[in-house]
Scaffold this motif. Structure first.
Motif, PDB file in Angstrom:
ATOM      1  N   LEU A 189      -3.652   0.135  -2.921  1.00  0.00           N
ATOM      2  CA  LEU A 189      -4.254   0.107  -1.706  1.00  0.00           C
ATOM      3  C   LEU A 189      -3.997  -1.139  -1.084  1.00  0.00           C
ATOM      4  O   LEU A 189      -4.076  -1.006   0.504  1.00  0.00           O
ATOM      5  CB  LEU A 189      -5.859   0.377  -1.840  1.00  0.00           C
ATOM      6  N   GLN A 190      -3.882  -2.121  -1.462  1.00  0.00           N
ATOM      7  CA  GLN A 190      -4.020  -3.537  -0.785  1.00  0.00           C
ATOM      8  C   GLN A 190      -2.646  -4.052  -1.252  1.00  0.00           C
ATOM      9  O   GLN A 190      -1.957  -4.151  -2.275  1.00  0.00           O
ATOM     10  CB  GLN A 190      -5.016  -4.536  -1.185  1.00  0.00           C
ATOM     11  N   PRO A 191      -1.930  -5.004  -0.215  1.00  0.00           N
ATOM     12  CA  PRO A 191      -0.616  -5.767  -0.591  1.00  0.00           C
ATOM     13  C   PRO A 191      -1.021  -6.924  -1.430  1.00  0.00           C
ATOM     14  O   PRO A 191      -2.143  -7.606  -1.131  1.00  0.00           O
ATOM     15  CB  PRO A 191      -0.159  -6.012   0.850  1.00  0.00           C
ATOM     16  N   LEU A 201      -1.595  -5.753   7.135  1.00  0.00           N
ATOM     17  CA  LEU A 201      -1.075  -6.262   5.973  1.00  0.00           C
ATOM     18  C   LEU A 201      -1.632  -7.492   5.598  1.00  0.00           C
ATOM     19  O   LEU A 201      -2.149  -7.861   4.555  1.00  0.00           O
ATOM     20  CB  LEU A 201       0.673  -6.081   5.821  1.00  0.00           C
ATOM     21  N   ALA A 221     -12.721   5.585   4.351  1.00  0.00           N
ATOM     22  CA  ALA A 221     -13.835   5.995   3.530  1.00  0.00           C
ATOM     23  C   ALA A 221     -14.415   4.922   2.811  1.00  0.00           C
ATOM     24  O   ALA A 221     -15.803   4.902   2.367  1.00  0.00           O
ATOM     25  CB  ALA A 221     -13.278   7.014   2.761  1.00  0.00           C
ATOM     26  N   LEU A 222     -13.804   3.606   2.382  1.00  0.00           N
ATOM     27  CA  LEU A 222     -14.207   2.511   1.739  1.00  0.00           C
ATOM     28  C   LEU A 222     -15.076   1.544   2.386  1.00  0.00           C
ATOM     29  O   LEU A 222     -15.811   0.806   2.053  1.00  0.00           O
ATOM     30  CB  LEU A 222     -12.930   1.561   1.234  1.00  0.00           C
ATOM     31  N   HIS A 223     -15.114   1.886   3.938  1.00  0.00           N
ATOM     32  CA  HIS A 223     -15.830   0.970   4.799  1.00  0.00           C
ATOM     33  C   HIS A 223     -16.503   1.859   5.754  1.00  0.00           C
ATOM     34  O   HIS A 223     -16.095   1.930   7.038  1.00  0.00           O
ATOM     35  CB  HIS A 223     -14.543   0.032   5.464  1.00  0.00           C
ATOM     36  N   PHE A 273      -7.769   3.151   4.937  1.00  0.00           N
ATOM     37  CA  PHE A 273      -8.852   3.672   4.034  1.00  0.00           C
ATOM     38  C   PHE A 273     -10.167   3.485   4.745  1.00  0.00           C
ATOM     39  O   PHE A 273     -10.801   2.802   4.052  1.00  0.00           O
ATOM     40  CB  PHE A 273      -8.465   3.064   2.623  1.00  0.00           C
ATOM     41  N   LYS A 298     -21.006   0.173  -0.588  1.00  0.00           N
ATOM     42  CA  LYS A 298     -20.509   0.399   0.902  1.00  0.00           C
ATOM     43  C   LYS A 298     -21.424   1.159   1.575  1.00  0.00           C
ATOM     44  O   LYS A 298     -21.237   0.959   2.903  1.00  0.00           O
ATOM     45  CB  LYS A 298     -19.178   1.246   0.872  1.00  0.00           C
ATOM     46  N   SER A 321      -5.153  -7.363   4.359  1.00  0.00           N
ATOM     47  CA  SER A 321      -5.408  -6.935   3.466  1.00  0.00           C
ATOM     48  C   SER A 321      -6.486  -5.832   3.420  1.00  0.00           C
ATOM     49  O   SER A 321      -7.083  -5.596   2.329  1.00  0.00           O
ATOM     50  CB  SER A 321      -5.738  -8.146   2.030  1.00  0.00           C
ATOM     51  N   LEU A 322      -6.309  -5.201   4.310  1.00  0.00           N
ATOM     52  CA  LEU A 322      -7.603  -4.013   4.496  1.00  0.00           C
ATOM     53  C   LEU A 322      -6.760  -2.939   3.625  1.00  0.00           C
ATOM     54  O   LEU A 322      -5.505  -2.497   3.590  1.00  0.00           O
ATOM     55  CB  LEU A 322      -7.399  -3.517   5.916  1.00  0.00           C
ATOM     56  N   SER A 323      -7.661  -2.058   2.921  1.00  0.00           N
ATOM     57  CA  SER A 323      -6.961  -1.018   2.089  1.00  0.00           C
ATOM     58  C   SER A 323      -6.554   0.137   2.865  1.00  0.00           C
ATOM     59  O   SER A 323      -7.006   0.559   3.971  1.00  0.00           O
ATOM     60  CB  SER A 323      -8.156  -0.269   1.333  1.00  0.00           C
ATOM     61  N   MET A 324      -5.187   0.426   2.646  1.00  0.00           N
ATOM     62  CA  MET A 324      -4.491   1.282   3.405  1.00  0.00           C
ATOM     63  C   MET A 324      -3.792   2.371   2.494  1.00  0.00           C
ATOM     64  O   MET A 324      -3.391   2.241   1.288  1.00  0.00           O
ATOM     65  CB  MET A 324      -3.268   0.600   4.105  1.00  0.00           C
ATOM     66  N   LYS A 325      -3.790   3.646   2.972  1.00  0.00           N
ATOM     67  CA  LYS A 325      -3.187   4.610   1.807  1.00  0.00           C
ATOM     68  C   LYS A 325      -1.852   4.497   1.739  1.00  0.00           C
ATOM     69  O   LYS A 325      -1.092   4.908   0.824  1.00  0.00           O
ATOM     70  CB  LYS A 325      -3.655   6.036   2.303  1.00  0.00           C
ATOM     71  N   TYR A 326      -1.048   4.214   2.814  1.00  0.00           N
ATOM     72  CA  TYR A 326       0.308   4.094   3.022  1.00  0.00           C
ATOM     73  C   TYR A 326       0.871   3.136   4.192  1.00  0.00           C
ATOM     74  O   TYR A 326      -0.045   2.936   4.859  1.00  0.00           O
ATOM     75  CB  TYR A 326       1.080   5.346   3.191  1.00  0.00           C
ATOM     76  N   LEU A 327       2.038   2.889   4.383  1.00  0.00           N
ATOM     77  CA  LEU A 327       2.337   2.073   5.355  1.00  0.00           C
ATOM     78  C   LEU A 327       3.442   2.765   6.426  1.00  0.00           C
ATOM     79  O   LEU A 327       4.368   3.315   5.986  1.00  0.00           O
ATOM     80  CB  LEU A 327       3.369   0.981   4.698  1.00  0.00           C
ATOM     81  N   PRO A 329       0.843  -1.343  -0.064  1.00  0.00           N
ATOM     82  CA  PRO A 329       0.003   0.063  -0.025  1.00  0.00           C
ATOM     83  C   PRO A 329       0.913   1.128   0.035  1.00  0.00           C
ATOM     84  O   PRO A 329       1.758   1.461   0.734  1.00  0.00           O
ATOM     85  CB  PRO A 329      -0.842  -0.181   1.312  1.00  0.00           C
ATOM     86  N   GLY A 330       0.625   2.226  -0.730  1.00  0.00           N
ATOM     87  CA  GLY A 330       1.461   3.301  -0.802  1.00  0.00           C
ATOM     88  C   GLY A 330       2.131   3.536  -2.249  1.00  0.00           C
ATOM     89  O   GLY A 330       2.728   4.466  -2.600  1.00  0.00           O
TER      90      GLY A 330
END
Lengths: 248, 225
Positions: free
Chosen positions: A54-56, B74, B40-42, B38, A139, B77-83, A28-29
């Motif tokens: 967004l997802q690994p 990780l 906003a997706l959930h 992220f 959603k 696998s939840l949506s993330m903007k950055y790590l 992600p990123g």
């Protein structure tokens, strides 16, 4: 301790080149460079910087312009048009509440079955398994299911019998793999065993065969194919069907 | 506007009574994760992260918890903007120690900096200091933390690579190499990958990412997923 000449960007370059077998792992990123006219699948999002991950997972590309990320996710996010297997948890007036493993229980109207009318209600009890298609899935709203197609035909959707059947969960990527036309698992099993099966995209699988022995063999084959390629799947199917036929 | 969905997060010591320090760490980890997930997706959804601390170290607890929580996210696998990646730096004299063990930080004056960096853009996300620090010590600690965060990202990448190590190169490609003997169906093919991935989680959970070697020691946080 620190190598004074190495900058963090050098370290990142080294880590990127260390992917085994040339698979493109993305975190992600990460920003993927792509043209403006691309189709983005799951795990990618358009951003001012480009296509942001967004997802690994593994970044896949299919010509001419489809990008997506293969993830190993366990939590199902509903998508309209997918077939899912759910458990009926309640009857609420004119509809059923069905648990499909999403953020909210889904809604299934009793008129959404083949041949159902106000006077002729379908025989669905609390605790039944249903195979249904998602009609509404986003959603912001609760998901809605139907057990008919647009012409009013069931075509396999509806209540799944519980007798002699096995209902189990697999990770989501196993469902996608098993249902893919390029995966030979179902074809190989079907040439040796006789069974019927329903795979829900929410990670639930229902299988039924002549006896519990064959049913368990089918279930074991599906669970075991998670990390196998085609050659390994072929060997595994041979072993499973041989073991299943052994003590008839 | 919906409240971002990270809540219910708990930091708990397995073999001790709850402390105020745990709640502070919980609050800081939660605010860090709320930025990177992220949400906003959930909408109307809660993300619950539970961290069970097996052996504690007051100085390294925060960075360990942040890294462990990111590894858990990780894996899910939840949506993330950055790590985000957290690193603890302790200035000792002229040098800066990165993630030092208790035995290594004997001569320090008590000041420490825990910095969380966005590993993609190398921007500072969160920073927590303790003790006395001069301005030069603070800036040098932040600089060293920024460099170490890149290595934490390398650890994340290795964890993801281990998890996907059995992924076919091309989806449904034919037989590949001769040395890939097909395993017996009774032994799940993914076990090795999952064990390795689990070990990676334990390693990174220490918060002590040593860049000259890949193994670390106590304290560590076991991630309960």
């Amino acid at each position: 301790m620190w190598n004074a000449t190495e900058t963090p960007s050098d370290i990142l370059q080294h880590s990127k080149m260390a992917s085994p077998e040339g698979l493109e792992f993305v975190l992600p990123g990460d920003v993927i460079e792509a043209e403006d006219d691309v189709d983005l699948g799951p795990g990618l999002r358009r951003d001012p910087r480009g296509c942001v991950v967004l997802q690994p997972g593994v970044h896949r590309f299919r010509a001419p312009r489809t990008h997506w990320v293969d993830t190993h996710c366990r939590r199902y996010v509903p998508v309209r048009g997918q077939c899912v297997i759910g458990t009926v948890t309640a009857r609420a007036g004119d509809f059923f509440r069905v648990d499909i493993g999403a953020h909210e229980p889904a809604v299934l109207s009793y008129l959404s079955f083949e041949g159902a009318t106000k006077k002729n209600r379908p025989n669905v009890q609390v605790g039944d398994l249903v195979l249904a298609r998602l009609l509404v899935a986003n959603k912001d709203m609760e998901p809605e299911l139907v057990c008919v197609n647009s012409k009013g035909r069931a075509e396999g959707l509806g209540v799944l019998a519980a007798e002699g059947a096995l209902d189990f969960r697999v990770p989501l990527h196993v469902c996608r793999k098993v249902l893919s036309p390029l995966c030979g698992l179902l074809g190989r099993l079907g040439s040796e065993l006789r069974f019927e099966m329903a795979v829900g995209m929410n990670g639930r699988v229902w299988a039924r065969s002549d006896s519990l022995r064959y049913t368990a063999a089918v279930a074991a084959a599906i669970c075991a194919c998670e990390h196998m390629d085609e050659q390994q799947i072929a060997a595994m199917c041979r072993d499973i069907t041989a073991a299943a036929h052994q003590n008839r | 506007m919906n409240v971002p969905g990270v809540c219910g997060q708990v930091v708990r010591l397995l073999f001790a009574v709850d402390r105020v320090e745990d709640r502070r760490v919980e609050q800081l980890v939660r605010s860090t994760l709320e930025q990177c997930v992220f949400a906003a997706l959930h909408p109307r959804t809660a993300v619950s992260v539970v961290l069970n601390v097996l052996e504690t170290d007051d100085l390294l607890l925060l960075s360990t918890c942040v890294n462990a929580a990111v590894l858990a996210l990780l894996d899910s696998s939840l949506s993330m903007k950055y790590l985000p990646a957290a690193v603890t730096c302790v200035p000792v004299g002229d040098r800066v120690l990165v993630n030092p063990l208790p035995s290594e930080r004997q001569g320090s004056s008590g000041g420490s900096v825990t910095a969380v960096y966005d590993t993609g853009s190398e921007r500072l996300v969160a920073c927590r200091t303790a003790g006395q620090l001069s301005a030069e010590q603070l800036t040098s600690c932040l600089r060293e933390a920024r460099r170490a965060a890149a290595l934490v990202r390398q650890l994340y990448r290795r964890a993801v690579a281990a998890k996907f190590s059995k992924e076919p190169r091309d989806p449904w490609a034919g037989p590949s190499r001769a040395e890939d003997m097909p395993p017996s169906w009774r032994r799940l093919g993914g076990q090795q990958a999952e064990e390795q991935s689990h070990r990676e989680k334990e390693i990174a959970c220490c918060g002590l990412v040593r860049y000259e070697q890949s193994t670390v020691s106590i304290p560590f946080v076991r991630v309960v997923l």
